[in-house]
Design a protein around this motif. Sequence first.
Motif, PDB file in Angstrom:
ATOM      1  N   THR A  34     -20.256 -30.525  37.963  1.00  0.00           N
ATOM      2  CA  THR A  34     -19.085 -31.311  38.350  1.00  0.00           C
ATOM      3  C   THR A  34     -18.560 -32.074  37.156  1.00  0.00           C
ATOM      4  OG1 THR A  34     -20.128 -31.681  40.517  1.00  0.00           O
ATOM      5  CG2 THR A  34     -18.188 -33.007  40.002  1.00  0.00           C
TER       6      THR A  34
ATOM      7  N   GLY B 215     -23.382 -22.087  36.938  1.00  0.00           N
ATOM      8  CA  GLY B 215     -22.732 -21.784  38.211  1.00  0.00           C
ATOM      9  C   GLY B 215     -21.330 -22.337  38.298  1.00  0.00           C
ATOM     10  N   GLU B 216     -20.895 -22.513  39.512  1.00  0.00           N
ATOM     11  CA  GLU B 216     -19.538 -22.952  39.811  1.00  0.00           C
ATOM     12  C   GLU B 216     -19.292 -24.389  39.343  1.00  0.00           C
ATOM     13  OE1 GLU B 216     -17.855 -21.921  43.860  1.00  0.00           O
ATOM     14  OE2 GLU B 216     -18.199 -24.075  44.080  1.00  0.00           O
ATOM     15  N   LEU B 217     -18.057 -24.660  38.911  1.00  0.00           N
ATOM     16  CA  LEU B 217     -17.689 -25.989  38.437  1.00  0.00           C
ATOM     17  C   LEU B 217     -16.666 -26.612  39.378  1.00  0.00           C
ATOM     18  CD1 LEU B 217     -17.843 -28.172  36.197  1.00  0.00           C
ATOM     19  CD2 LEU B 217     -15.930 -27.004  35.082  1.00  0.00           C
ATOM     20  N   SER B 218     -16.976 -27.822  39.853  1.00  0.00           N
ATOM     21  CA  SER B 218     -16.043 -28.602  40.658  1.00  0.00           C
ATOM     22  C   SER B 218     -15.539 -29.775  39.835  1.00  0.00           C
ATOM     23  CB  SER B 218     -16.728 -29.117  41.929  1.00  0.00           C
ATOM     24  OG  SER B 218     -17.185 -28.057  42.731  1.00  0.00           O
TER      25      SER B 218
ATOM     26  N   GLU C 209     -24.941 -25.405  39.503  1.00  0.00           N
ATOM     27  CA  GLU C 209     -23.561 -25.848  39.683  1.00  0.00           C
ATOM     28  C   GLU C 209     -23.317 -27.173  38.986  1.00  0.00           C
ATOM     29  OE1 GLU C 209     -22.788 -23.643  43.984  1.00  0.00           O
ATOM     30  OE2 GLU C 209     -23.048 -25.828  43.925  1.00  0.00           O
TER      31      GLU C 209
ATOM     32  N   ASN D  30     -25.748 -26.987  44.590  1.00  0.00           N
ATOM     33  CA  ASN D  30     -26.844 -26.053  44.348  1.00  0.00           C
ATOM     34  C   ASN D  30     -27.227 -25.973  42.879  1.00  0.00           C
ATOM     35  OD1 ASN D  30     -26.766 -25.156  47.157  1.00  0.00           O
ATOM     36  ND2 ASN D  30     -24.848 -24.131  46.594  1.00  0.00           N
TER      37      ASN D  30
ATOM     38  N   SER E 158     -20.358 -29.604  45.049  1.00  0.00           N
ATOM     39  CA  SER E 158     -21.371 -29.174  44.096  1.00  0.00           C
ATOM     40  C   SER E 158     -22.739 -29.544  44.665  1.00  0.00           C
ATOM     41  CB  SER E 158     -21.141 -29.865  42.746  1.00  0.00           C
ATOM     42  OG  SER E 158     -22.100 -29.450  41.803  1.00  0.00           O
TER      43      SER E 158
ATOM     44  N   SER F 216     -24.843 -31.312  35.928  1.00  0.00           N
ATOM     45  CA  SER F 216     -25.216 -30.017  36.486  1.00  0.00           C
ATOM     46  C   SER F 216     -26.618 -30.117  37.082  1.00  0.00           C
ATOM     47  CB  SER F 216     -25.165 -28.916  35.422  1.00  0.00           C
ATOM     48  OG  SER F 216     -26.098 -29.163  34.386  1.00  0.00           O
TER      49      SER F 216
ATOM     50  N   ARG G   6     -17.470 -27.022  51.531  1.00  0.00           N
ATOM     51  CA  ARG G   6     -17.157 -26.393  50.249  1.00  0.00           C
ATOM     52  C   ARG G   6     -15.870 -25.555  50.320  1.00  0.00           C
ATOM     53  NH1 ARG G   6     -21.242 -25.401  46.357  1.00  0.00           N
ATOM     54  NH2 ARG G   6     -20.567 -23.247  46.094  1.00  0.00           N
TER      55      ARG G   6
END
Length: 485
Positions: free
Chosen positions: A255, A392-395, A253, A250, A248, A266, A449
């Motif tokens: 976590t 955005g993307e979730l880790s 994004e 950017n 994570s 975030s 990533r």
Amino acid sequence: MILGIDVGTSVTKAALIDRDGRVIAHASRSSQLLRYPDGRVEQDLEEVISTVRAVAREVAVRAPGGVEAVAITAQGDGLWLRDERGRAVRPPISWLDARASDIVAEWNRGGATSVVQRAFELTGSGIFAGSHAGLIAYLARHEPESLERAAVAGHCADAVVQRLTGVITVDPADASMPFLDVVTRTYNEEAIALCGISEWRHLLAPPTPPGVLFALNAEGADLLGLPIGTPVSGGPFDVQACGIGCGSLNEGEGTVVLGTTLSCQSYTRDATVIPGSEPAGMWQTTPEEGLYLRVMPSMVGTTSVDWMRGLFGFAMEDLGSLIEGSPVGANGVRALSFLSPSGERAPFVAPAARGQFTGLELGSTQADIIRAMCEAVAYSARHIFDTIGLSGELSATGGGMKSRAWAQLFSDVLGRPIHLPRQELVGARGAALVAWDSLGDPIDRAAWRADRDVITPNRENTRAYDAGFARYRDDLGTAREKWRG
């Protein structure tokens, strides 16, 4: 290679990490939490340092080309009072400690004019019992001699850095809680004064500028078994390092770190505090200027499962089958997972928060109770992301995510894919990435990533959890009214 060291609440880990992000060797040692019946939780600095020595020496000898740098990350908050030589003037106080709960409760009175609300609007950070604000205020009232003997009121990571390098410093991610203006990276003096601890302002070390490295001194070199002068980086604090380590990186994004605590975070470029918003969580600086991390580390997490393991006697590897032994919604059993004696700190602050089960009947099973608690922790994560936003993307990472059943439950509750790193020790991995940047030799972030698995939500389960989350919020609202009393 980088030697990454992650000093957690109860376990210290070290890893050799290569430029591809692979963990080549790793080791861990447990450290002791000293828990007392009145809610005090402390540690022994010398024991913590001994765990750092042990894990570092075990893995450093396996670096074929030597160690390029040492990267430190550690648990945040708490109060680690030290003298000029880096020795503890009293046992370090853990972030789990509850002794300042009454003070924080005092500061919460008054609504929009309360100390907690006003400090939050100045800094974007809430105040909870285990943070610097309440703990320094508590010692000022009850144990001022400890503050008088101290040269620095710091955190775990900077305690380790001081012992290794002789430098008194603090990473700005640690300093962010609760007095830092993250935009200017300077302390907000008004917030310090609001908490009545201006007398002890000199104990707060200046935050380290981005990219600064320290060097092992003779004592540090002897501790780690590495050459004098080896570069050392001192942050960021563990939840941010975990996010970096699992990819994570950017704006937008986020976590989930499902460890001892559930921490959700975030990235954003807007650090504006919305007036009147609930004073919880924190803003953190990041190694990138102008990029900020909105973090809400709650007091719930894998400790909820540990508590149930003590009651029911099951092994952690059995958690998945127990979760799957009860359907979505746990046959009507519902839980609130607030088991910490210091209450809750995110996405709201309630020192009196306590756990509960509802919907129990004679037919309720062990699996129902366990699933209900695991669902409650996931609902806490959804509550947090509803508060801080996630575009955005979730880790995700942390010990709890090793249970694929619990990870799937999280994906279903949140209604979005979750990216899980294949590499272990992501906190040390994230600290290593920051160290390479500081060395002026950044790694290929896209390659890091790419080394992840993806869990996708079951849409039927997500629809059921939408209704379950509404019930959770109703239960929570009722409980908060009681806790305020």
